[in-house]
Design a protein around this motif. Structure first.
Motif: not given
Length: 450
Positions: A145-151, A153-157, A189-196, A202-211
């Motif tokens: 998870g930490e490495t994904v974030n560093r690259r 991609f938002h780990a929460t998503s 279904q991919g992943a959200g971006l830390v650049a967001s 960013k909060p959309l990442h959590a909502g989309k992950a749930a959906m």
């Protein structure tokens, strides 16, 4: 489906959660996750990202029994998207540091959506949430998870999506192959971006992950097929796409080596988790030096703190949550660094702005993610340091139920009014089949007392 790989391990674990013995500490942790989730969801009632997601879904005309925050009921995918987005709007939700993910946000959003739609008993609701949390935490564990974030991609998503999917599978009674296909649907279904970070994205990442988790399980229940082996340690799977140099991958999963939910962190401060150690150090120094007399501050922090919270141009209140310098300035001024401290007035405050210019941020790889060291000097030459080895709210310095109640009431009372105390009383005993109806009523009717 592989017979001995991660797909099998995930499916076997989810199936076992129907009857697996659960330690009291694990159940208590799940209930506290629900209390925290409700607090930050209700507290975000006025946040544009959540409101816009809710307004958009009204056009879907997707009817159902799942609760939608301040908007009655709708189909589970709507409920999951809207509530999951609201839950992460304040960036005040709990964090599993091992996967660097806000797992409760998307997982509870998915669980409450399907549990309400399918009228599941509360014990099953708790078990489904725990199942999801454990799956998401383990997939993102061991530095993945930490490495994904560093690259970027938002780990929460990423891991929130897998957690929500696993929980949804448990509530829909899916079995081995169907679970594996649901996880494959989630993975594709991919992943959200830390650049967001610092935007509504960013909060959309959590909502989309749930959906996505709800949809993945529902599709699998209908017989939808995907690649069931995308989460294996070897082969061209999900990890190889995110980390194309193959520097790290998903480990072989073992669900019999303890409980990851016991390693969850609850936020006492309403900002990016990486700012918390520095906030505590600043608050300590602020009791010993007058902030208006401070001439220089050096803050040694983990490099990830600067990656995720280095904003210096503060335009919106949300920007302050991702500015470690601003958070330090708040702490030095003795602020609680609660949600009330992130508003248009505070980010324009002249004293805070001036103090920010005197703060030097040093990225030090030797500093742990949950620690920070600050040194401050005032105009009289007084030199004060503070080292925080472990920020509060982390395992080792856990949040108590009394502290959670304070957090809950500060966020929920302005919205729920007199119902806030009764709503909080639900959580410590959640599981007796009286809490879910009351909780969904509080969520769906919140607009009437806002």
């Amino acid at each position: 489906m592989t017979s001995t790989g991660n797909a099998h391990a995930i499916a076997a674990f989810i199936e076992s959660m129907a009857s697996r013995p659960l330690p009291s500490g694990v159940l208590n942790a799940a209930r506290m996750c629900l209390a925290d989730w409700t607090a930050v969801t209700v507290g975000a009632h006025d946040q544009a990202a959540g409101r816009l997601a809710r307004d958009m879904t009204r056009h879907w005309n997707a009817n159902g029994l799942a609760p939608v925050f301040q908007a009655g009921t709708a189909a589970p995918v709507v409920s999951a998207l809207v509530n999951g987005t609201f839950a992460h709007c304040l960036d005040f939700d709990d964090t599993h540091v091992g996967s660097l993910s806000h797992l409760s946000g998307p997982t509870w959003a998915a669980v409450l959506a399907l549990a309400s739609e399918r009228q599941r008993p509360e014990e099953r609701v708790l078990r489904a949430f725990i199942a999801g949390f454990e799956v998401g935490a383990r997939i993102g564990g061991r530095l993945f998870g930490e490495t994904v974030n560093r690259r970027g991609f938002h780990a929460t998503s990423v891991f929130g999506k897998f957690a929500a999917t696993a929980a949804a599978c448990a509530l829909l009674d899916l079995r081995g192959p169907a679970i594996a296909h649901a996880m494959g649907i989630a993975a594709t279904q991919g992943a959200g971006l830390v650049a967001s970070f610092g935007t509504m994205g960013k909060p959309l990442h959590a909502g989309k992950a749930a959906m996505d988790g709800v949809m993945a399980a529902q599709l699998a229940a209908e017989g939808f097929l995907a690649n069931p082996d995308l989460l294996e340690p070897a082969g061209e799977g999900f990890a190889d796409v995110l980390l194309q140099d193959r520097s790290l991958g998903i480990a072989k999963l073992d669900f019999d080596d303890g409980w990851e939910i016991l390693n969850n962190t609850f936020k006492p401060y309403a900002a990016c988790l990486m700012t918390h150690p520095a906030i505590e150090a600043a608050r300590e120094i602020g009791t010993r030096l007058a902030p208006v007399r401070i001439t220089k501050v050096q803050a040694r922090v983990n490099p990830m703190a600067l990656r995720f919270a280095s904003k210096t141009e503060l335009i919106e209140p949300l920007d302050g949550k991702f500015s470690i310098a601003f958070c330090i300035a708040l702490g030095l001024h003795g602020r609680d660094v609660s949600q009330a401290d992130f508003n248009a007035q505070s980010i324009r405050d002249t004293a805070l702005r001036q103090l920010m210019t005197r703060i030097e941020l040093i990225a030090d790889p030797a500093v742990g993610a949950t620690s920070a060291t600050l040194n401050a000097i005032d105009e009289a030459g007084n030199d004060v340091s503070s080292h925080i080895p472990l920020a509060s709210g982390n395992p080792g310095r856990p949040m108590t139920w009394a502290q959670m109640e304070n957090k809950f009431m500060s966020l929920a009372r302005p919205v729920l009014g007199d119902k806030a105390a009764a709503t909080f009383a639900i959580f410590e005993t959640f599981g007796d089949d009286t809490g879910l109806p009351a909780l969904t009523a509080a969520l769906t009717e919140g607009a009437r007392s806002a």
